[in-house]
Design an enzyme around this catalytic site. Structure first.
Site, PDB file in Angstrom:
ATOM      1  CE  LYS A   1      56.933 109.893  31.906  1.00  0.00           C
ATOM      2  NZ  LYS A   1      56.893 108.562  32.794  1.00  0.00           N
TER       3      LYS A   1
ATOM      4  CG  HIS B   1      60.220 111.989  40.485  1.00  0.00           C
ATOM      5  ND1 HIS B   1      59.961 112.014  39.125  1.00  0.00           N
ATOM      6  CD2 HIS B   1      59.395 111.268  41.074  1.00  0.00           C
ATOM      7  CE1 HIS B   1      58.780 111.312  38.855  1.00  0.00           C
ATOM      8  NE2 HIS B   1      58.381 110.820  40.017  1.00  0.00           N
TER       9      HIS B   1
ATOM     10  NE  ARG C   1      56.081 113.830  38.044  1.00  0.00           N
ATOM     11  CZ  ARG C   1      55.137 114.390  37.304  1.00  0.00           C
ATOM     12  NH1 ARG C   1      55.108 115.871  36.947  1.00  0.00           N
ATOM     13  NH2 ARG C   1      54.240 113.799  36.952  1.00  0.00           N
TER      14      ARG C   1
ATOM     15  CE1 TYR D   1      54.167 112.161  43.615  1.00  0.00           C
ATOM     16  CE2 TYR D   1      52.283 111.495  42.396  1.00  0.00           C
ATOM     17  CZ  TYR D   1      53.674 111.806  42.556  1.00  0.00           C
ATOM     18  OH  TYR D   1      54.452 111.810  41.388  1.00  0.00           O
TER      19      TYR D   1
END
Length: 293
Positions: free
Chosen positions: A170, A239, A242, A274
């Site tokens: 990003k 995702h 990920r 996470y």
């Protein structure tokens, strides 16, 4: 069409329901977010089904959305689709049997190592596309890169001897991520297949369609979802791979700062979403094995 439907629904809320301006604005943001998801799924907003919406809930939870915001988001969707059903624009309501809390609590938060192995073994390695797809899955799981980063991956971004991929996240921020032996092995095996897929085309991108055309983000999403279905894994998204990458590292002792750098998070607070999985695992171990638990 989809823009008009959202506008019509917001007008209905304003004129017939008399809702406050702030409430209508919140609905607008939620429905525009759903519209973006429909584009990711290569669908119109009226074509989304229950599975698509559940995938979106899982994607948002992995992204760190709080429960209260997700409850409001679900409410926005349910109201919108009831309106479409009443106006006979759709025949079935994809949110009809979604219970706010159960809708996301039943979603897998990460893949187990067994599920990862089953997913990776799904592509047919006797075909060029199967070799490509196996390499895609290996890179997604071994590096934790975003779909946009994978799609933009170029041949000269890979340092083969070091096993490093330079990606641009990003804001075009550059970072280097390790690929791992398995990902490098399947990338190497994919290269001759890539040349055959290229035909007479020309592309610097690593992952291509027949004729050398670049793969889209939507294609990667569909590809991962289809292999997940074949492997018997529901509600899988890129995702989620990920997320599984980060969870695997933390479970095996990686520090949060290292995981932050690998994922390309600007704020370590984003990475902390996470840690709930490893926290739950520690708590489960305590409850199972401590005599005074």
């Amino acid at each position: 069409m989809k823009n008009n439907l959202i506008k019509e629904y917001l007008q209905y809320l304003r004129v017939e329901r008399g809702l406050a301006t702030n409430t209508i604005e919140a609905y607008r943001r939620d429905l525009e977010k759903l519209q973006e998801w429909a584009i990711e799924c290569s669908k119109d907003i009226v074509q989304l089904d229950r599975s698509d919406i559940l995938d979106n809930f899982g994607y948002q939870k992995v992204g760190g959305i709080c429960d209260a915001t997700l409850v409001r988001f679900i409410s926005s969707l349910k109201g919108f689709y009831k309106f479409l059903l009443r106006e006979q624009i759709i025949e079935t309501d994809p949110t009809a049997y979604l219970e706010s809390r159960k809708s996301w609590q039943s979603l897998p938060k990460f893949l187990s190592l067994k599920e990862i192995d089953e997913l990776l073994d799904t592509p047919d390695l006797f075909t060029d596309k199967g070799l490509r797809d196996r390499a895609i899955l290996e890179v997604l799981y071994s590096s934790g890169v975003r779909v946009s980063e994978l799609v933009g991956m170029k041949l000269n971004d890979i340092e083969w001897e070091k096993g490093i991929f330079t990606c641009f996240g990003k804001g075009s921020k550059e970072r280097k991520v390790p690929l791992g032996k398995s990902a490098l092995e399947f990338l190497t095996r994919y290269m001759p297949a890539r040349q055959r897929l290229l035909q007479r085309g020309n592309s610097h991108r690593v992952f291509i369609e027949m004729g050398g055309y670049s793969m889209s983000r939507q294609k990667i999403w569909q590809l991962v979802k289809e292999y997940g279905r074949q492997a018997g894994i529901s509600h899988i998204t890129p995702h989620l791979l990920r997320h599984s990458f980060a969870t695997t590292l933390l479970e095996h002792g990686a520090d949060l700062r290292s995981v932050q750098l690998l994922l390309g998070h600007a704020d370590i607070g984003t990475t902390q979403i996470y840690t709930h999985v490893t926290d739950e695992k520690v708590r489960d171990s305590y409850l199972r094995f401590h005599p005074r638990s």
